[in-house]
Design a protein around this motif. Structure first.
Motif, PDB file in Angstrom:
ATOM      1  N   TYR A 175       0.833  -1.197   0.000  1.00 32.79           N
ATOM      2  CA  TYR A 175       0.000   0.000   0.000  1.00 32.79           C
ATOM      3  C   TYR A 175       0.868   1.248   0.000  1.00 32.79           C
ATOM      4  O   TYR A 175       2.038   1.192   0.402  1.00 32.79           O
ATOM      5  CB  TYR A 175      -0.920   0.011   1.229  1.00 32.79           C
ATOM      6  N   PRO A 176       0.315   2.382  -0.464  1.00 32.79           N
ATOM      7  CA  PRO A 176       1.106   3.624  -0.459  1.00 32.79           C
ATOM      8  C   PRO A 176       1.659   3.976   0.915  1.00 32.79           C
ATOM      9  O   PRO A 176       2.739   4.535   1.028  1.00 32.79           O
ATOM     10  CB  PRO A 176       0.118   4.679  -0.966  1.00 32.79           C
ATOM     11  N   GLY A 177       0.902   3.665   1.964  1.00 37.06           N
ATOM     12  CA  GLY A 177       1.440   3.832   3.312  1.00 37.06           C
ATOM     13  C   GLY A 177       1.279   5.205   3.914  1.00 37.06           C
ATOM     14  O   GLY A 177       1.764   5.451   5.015  1.00 37.06           O
ATOM     15  N   ARG A 178       0.598   6.118   3.245  1.00 36.84           N
ATOM     16  CA  ARG A 178       0.409   7.473   3.785  1.00 36.84           C
ATOM     17  C   ARG A 178      -1.076   7.738   3.956  1.00 36.84           C
ATOM     18  O   ARG A 178      -1.897   7.299   3.156  1.00 36.84           O
ATOM     19  CB  ARG A 178       1.037   8.525   2.876  1.00 36.84           C
ATOM     20  N   GLN A 179      -1.413   8.471   4.997  1.00 37.20           N
ATOM     21  CA  GLN A 179      -2.806   8.757   5.314  1.00 37.20           C
ATOM     22  C   GLN A 179      -3.035  10.267   5.302  1.00 37.20           C
ATOM     23  O   GLN A 179      -2.165  11.046   5.687  1.00 37.20           O
ATOM     24  CB  GLN A 179      -3.173   8.191   6.692  1.00 37.20           C
ATOM     25  N   HIS A 180      -4.209  10.659   4.851  1.00 35.16           N
ATOM     26  CA  HIS A 180      -4.565  12.081   4.788  1.00 35.16           C
ATOM     27  C   HIS A 180      -5.993  12.272   5.283  1.00 35.16           C
ATOM     28  O   HIS A 180      -6.787  11.333   5.305  1.00 35.16           O
ATOM     29  CB  HIS A 180      -4.473  12.607   3.354  1.00 35.16           C
ATOM     30  N   ASN A 181      -6.301  13.503   5.629  1.00 41.89           N
ATOM     31  CA  ASN A 181      -7.692  13.882   5.859  1.00 41.89           C
ATOM     32  C   ASN A 181      -8.353  14.149   4.508  1.00 41.89           C
ATOM     33  O   ASN A 181      -7.704  14.125   3.458  1.00 41.89           O
ATOM     34  CB  ASN A 181      -7.764  15.150   6.716  1.00 41.89           C
ATOM     35  N   ALA A 182      -9.651  14.408   4.526  1.00 41.81           N
ATOM     36  CA  ALA A 182     -10.323  14.837   3.302  1.00 41.81           C
ATOM     37  C   ALA A 182      -9.597  16.057   2.751  1.00 41.81           C
ATOM     38  O   ALA A 182      -9.280  16.999   3.477  1.00 41.81           O
ATOM     39  CB  ALA A 182     -11.786  15.171   3.597  1.00 41.81           C
ATOM     40  N   THR A 183      -9.296  16.022   1.445  1.00 37.20           N
ATOM     41  CA  THR A 183      -8.455  17.045   0.824  1.00 37.20           C
ATOM     42  C   THR A 183      -9.155  17.611  -0.402  1.00 37.20           C
ATOM     43  O   THR A 183      -9.683  16.849  -1.220  1.00 37.20           O
ATOM     44  CB  THR A 183      -7.108  16.436   0.406  1.00 37.20           C
ATOM     45  N   ARG A 211     -14.958  20.859  -3.841  1.00 35.82           N
ATOM     46  CA  ARG A 211     -15.143  19.430  -3.649  1.00 35.82           C
ATOM     47  C   ARG A 211     -13.853  18.838  -3.097  1.00 35.82           C
ATOM     48  O   ARG A 211     -12.759  19.244  -3.468  1.00 35.82           O
ATOM     49  CB  ARG A 211     -15.516  18.729  -4.958  1.00 35.82           C
ATOM     50  N   ALA A 212     -14.008  17.859  -2.217  1.00 35.82           N
ATOM     51  CA  ALA A 212     -12.844  17.238  -1.595  1.00 35.82           C
ATOM     52  C   ALA A 212     -12.907  15.732  -1.793  1.00 35.82           C
ATOM     53  O   ALA A 212     -13.967  15.147  -2.025  1.00 35.82           O
ATOM     54  CB  ALA A 212     -12.793  17.579  -0.109  1.00 35.82           C
ATOM     55  N   VAL A 213     -11.744  15.107  -1.695  1.00 33.03           N
ATOM     56  CA  VAL A 213     -11.622  13.656  -1.796  1.00 33.03           C
ATOM     57  C   VAL A 213     -11.536  13.089  -0.387  1.00 33.03           C
ATOM     58  O   VAL A 213     -10.824  13.623   0.475  1.00 33.03           O
ATOM     59  CB  VAL A 213     -10.363  13.269  -2.598  1.00 33.03           C
ATOM     60  N   VAL A 214     -12.273  12.011  -0.129  1.00 34.49           N
ATOM     61  CA  VAL A 214     -12.243  11.409   1.204  1.00 34.49           C
ATOM     62  C   VAL A 214     -10.826  10.970   1.526  1.00 34.49           C
ATOM     63  O   VAL A 214     -10.045  10.572   0.646  1.00 34.49           O
ATOM     64  CB  VAL A 214     -13.213  10.222   1.301  1.00 34.49           C
ATOM     65  N   GLY A 215     -10.481  11.012   2.808  1.00 28.81           N
ATOM     66  CA  GLY A 215      -9.109  10.797   3.222  1.00 28.81           C
ATOM     67  C   GLY A 215      -8.508   9.476   2.781  1.00 28.81           C
ATOM     68  O   GLY A 215      -7.343   9.424   2.364  1.00 28.81           O
ATOM     69  N   ARG A 216      -9.277   8.403   2.837  1.00 27.95           N
ATOM     70  CA  ARG A 216      -8.719   7.092   2.530  1.00 27.95           C
ATOM     71  C   ARG A 216      -8.271   6.962   1.081  1.00 27.95           C
ATOM     72  O   ARG A 216      -7.436   6.109   0.751  1.00 27.95           O
ATOM     73  CB  ARG A 216      -9.747   6.004   2.836  1.00 27.95           C
ATOM     74  N   ALA A 217      -8.824   7.799   0.184  1.00 28.64           N
ATOM     75  CA  ALA A 217      -8.504   7.682  -1.243  1.00 28.64           C
ATOM     76  C   ALA A 217      -7.525   8.738  -1.733  1.00 28.64           C
ATOM     77  O   ALA A 217      -7.117   8.698  -2.890  1.00 28.64           O
ATOM     78  CB  ALA A 217      -9.787   7.758  -2.071  1.00 28.64           C
ATOM     79  N   ASN A 251     -23.253  11.608 -10.968  1.00 32.46           N
ATOM     80  CA  ASN A 251     -22.876  10.678  -9.902  1.00 32.46           C
ATOM     81  C   ASN A 251     -21.394  10.722  -9.569  1.00 32.46           C
ATOM     82  O   ASN A 251     -20.827   9.761  -9.071  1.00 32.46           O
ATOM     83  CB  ASN A 251     -23.247   9.247 -10.307  1.00 32.46           C
ATOM     84  N   GLY A 252     -20.762  11.861  -9.861  1.00 24.01           N
ATOM     85  CA  GLY A 252     -19.355  11.977  -9.538  1.00 24.01           C
ATOM     86  C   GLY A 252     -18.700  13.133 -10.256  1.00 24.01           C
ATOM     87  O   GLY A 252     -19.358  14.095 -10.671  1.00 24.01           O
ATOM     88  N   LEU A 253     -17.399  13.022 -10.415  1.00 21.17           N
ATOM     89  CA  LEU A 253     -16.621  14.100 -11.023  1.00 21.17           C
ATOM     90  C   LEU A 253     -15.408  13.483 -11.696  1.00 21.17           C
ATOM     91  O   LEU A 253     -14.811  12.523 -11.193  1.00 21.17           O
ATOM     92  CB  LEU A 253     -16.195  15.090  -9.933  1.00 21.17           C
ATOM     93  N   SER A 254     -15.011  14.035 -12.841  1.00 19.66           N
ATOM     94  CA  SER A 254     -13.883  13.516 -13.606  1.00 19.66           C
ATOM     95  C   SER A 254     -12.739  14.519 -13.645  1.00 19.66           C
ATOM     96  O   SER A 254     -12.972  15.731 -13.736  1.00 19.66           O
ATOM     97  CB  SER A 254     -14.296  13.180 -15.043  1.00 19.66           C
ATOM     98  N   VAL A 255     -11.533  13.998 -13.589  1.00 20.72           N
ATOM     99  CA  VAL A 255     -10.323  14.779 -13.824  1.00 20.72           C
ATOM    100  C   VAL A 255      -9.794  14.353 -15.188  1.00 20.72           C
ATOM    101  O   VAL A 255      -9.511  13.175 -15.412  1.00 20.72           O
ATOM    102  CB  VAL A 255      -9.257  14.532 -12.741  1.00 20.72           C
ATOM    103  N   PRO A 328     -19.263   8.527  -3.795  1.00 15.89           N
ATOM    104  CA  PRO A 328     -18.788   8.104  -2.471  1.00 15.89           C
ATOM    105  C   PRO A 328     -17.358   8.524  -2.146  1.00 15.89           C
ATOM    106  O   PRO A 328     -16.983   8.542  -0.975  1.00 15.89           O
ATOM    107  CB  PRO A 328     -18.911   6.575  -2.542  1.00 15.89           C
ATOM    108  N   LEU A 329     -16.563   8.870  -3.174  1.00 18.59           N
ATOM    109  CA  LEU A 329     -15.180   9.306  -2.918  1.00 18.59           C
ATOM    110  C   LEU A 329     -15.073  10.817  -2.734  1.00 18.59           C
ATOM    111  O   LEU A 329     -13.979  11.327  -2.470  1.00 18.59           O
ATOM    112  CB  LEU A 329     -14.266   8.876  -4.067  1.00 18.59           C
ATOM    113  N   LEU A 330     -16.198  11.526  -2.866  1.00 14.90           N
ATOM    114  CA  LEU A 330     -16.187  12.983  -2.754  1.00 14.90           C
ATOM    115  C   LEU A 330     -16.908  13.408  -1.481  1.00 14.90           C
ATOM    116  O   LEU A 330     -17.855  12.769  -1.041  1.00 14.90           O
ATOM    117  CB  LEU A 330     -16.853  13.610  -3.973  1.00 14.90           C
ATOM    118  N   THR A 331     -16.435  14.512  -0.921  1.00 16.82           N
ATOM    119  CA  THR A 331     -17.024  14.989   0.325  1.00 16.82           C
ATOM    120  C   THR A 331     -16.860  16.495   0.409  1.00 16.82           C
ATOM    121  O   THR A 331     -16.347  17.145  -0.508  1.00 16.82           O
ATOM    122  CB  THR A 331     -16.364  14.306   1.542  1.00 16.82           C
TER     123      THR A 331
END
Length: 390
Positions: A175-183, A211-217, A251-255, A328-331
């Motif tokens: 795993y990437p091994g780093r954790q973040h808050n919603a960003t 729009r923010a990305v949930v921390g786990r992702a 139902n979401g957002l694209s980059v 579900p990945l956006l917050t």
């Protein structure tokens, strides 16, 4: 004299009659032996032909199929002369044993290669993290624009080492091994930009800061976008720009990442989509020579974190890569954090790093360094990537 002749004639006739059955049996035996010899020669030629076909066609096809992880082709039917013989059964047994031996050998080789790469990558990550922490300390101590600029160059180079090392760990199943808050998504994208070598060529339009990305992702998405951006800059002319924009969906957002490069041939696009789907296990021994980790890393991350990535032809004749984030990945970026905030900058220490320094100090240092060198502020340390990108 006449009597003697008569007796001899009678004796000869009797002997001939006595020898006739023996001669007949001998003749039949000779014919049978000749038939058996002919049959043996024909069978020998048939077996030689089957062995030649096995060595020249069937076994190479079997080896190739096992190497490509494709269904093993069945042996072609033997000649009618050999059908149902022990020889034909032995040929089938031989292929089965070969398939099992090749599969086992390949599995052991892949495991050994993966374990070795993972060990080396983790060692490189540990060393690079120590160097980045040293750079962070120096960034806090110095306020000279020249010194900060030089430190930012060192820091960005270290981030490239981490990016490549982390790509290997992801492909090896870690795993990437780093954790973040919603960003905020805009910060995630800028962080991905800061993790590539040629970041100055990237232009971001239509900021989606609300729009923010949930921390786990967050970390997985940053790594995936960094790979897409690395591909875009690596495979396009250095005088062109790489464009990044956002598109909302119900139902979401694209980059969306567009480059103006060489594009993908149909076969390459098919392979890319297969890797990006993340539906099949990836072996490091099947990524080319030298290995190209980019699409494989993105596919594993997208499958693991729940976003989707696809590639098509860009309107600029290059490649358009689309990373779709389902709802579900956006917050809300203002959601309360569930852990202390982590800096996403090049020298920002993240939760779980040994000797982590103050995130606020790191962010301030990065901002100063970014001003001095033009590097974008964002998550630069520890991104996924690899030599050869795609």
């Amino acid at each position: 004299m006449t009597d003697i002749t008569t007796v001899a004639s009678l004796f000869g006739s009797g002997l001939a009659m006595a020898l006739t059955p023996v001669a007949v049996r001998q003749a039949r035996l000779i014919r049978g032996l000749r038939a058996q010899l002919s049959e043996a020669r024909s069978g020998s030629r048939a077996r030689d032909a089957e062995l030649a076909r096995l060595a020249g066609v069937s076994l190479p096809a079997t080896v190739q199929a096992v190497s490509d992880r494709q269904p093993v082709p069945e042996l072609p039917p033997v000649s009618a002369e050999l059908a149902g013989t022990p020889f034909a059964r032995h040929l089938g047994d031989l292929q089965g044993q070969l398939v099992r031996a090749l599969t086992d050998a390949e599995g052991r080789t892949a495991q050994m290669t993966q374990a070795t790469l993972l060990s080396v990558a983790r060692t490189l990550q540990a060393l690079a993290n120590k160097q980045q922490m040293a750079v962070t300390d120096m960034l806090r101590k110095h306020d000279s624009p020249e010194v900060l600029g030089d430190l930012q160059v060192v820091d960005h180079a270290t981030a490239q080492i981490l990016r490549r090392a982390q790509a290997i760990t992801v492909v090896c199943g870690s795993y990437p091994g780093r954790q973040h808050n919603a960003t905020p998504l805009s910060d995630v994208v800028r962080g991905a930009v800061s993790r590539i070598l040629d970041f100055r060529r990237v232009r971001i339009f239509h900021d989606e800061g609300d729009r923010a990305v949930v921390g786990r992702a967050v970390e997985g998405l940053v790594l995936a976008l960094a790979e897409l951006l690395e591909n875009a800059t690596r495979y396009s002319h250095p005088d062109t720009q790489v464009l990044v924009q956002f598109e909302r969906a119900h139902n979401g957002l694209s980059v969306i990442v567009d480059d103006k490069g060489v594009g993908l041939q149909p076969g390459e696009r098919e392979r890319a989509q297969h890797l990006l789907s993340g539906q099949e296990a990836v072996s490091v021994t099947r990524l080319g020579d030298p290995p190209k980790f980019g699409f494989a890393v993105i596919g594993m991350l997208s499958s693991r974190y729940g976003f989707e990535v696809s590639v098509t032809k860009s309107p600029y004749s290059g490649v358009r890569a689309v990373a779709f984030l389902p709802s579900p990945l956006l917050t809300d970026p203002d959601s309360p954090p569930d852990r202390p905030a982590a800096s996403l900058g090049p020298s920002g220490s993240l939760p779980g790093d040994a000797g982590a320094s103050s995130a606020a100090d790191a962010t301030a240092a990065v901002s100063s360094a970014g001003t001095a060198t033009g590097a974008p502020a964002g998550p630069a340390a520890g991104a996924a990537g690899a030599e050869g990108a795609r």
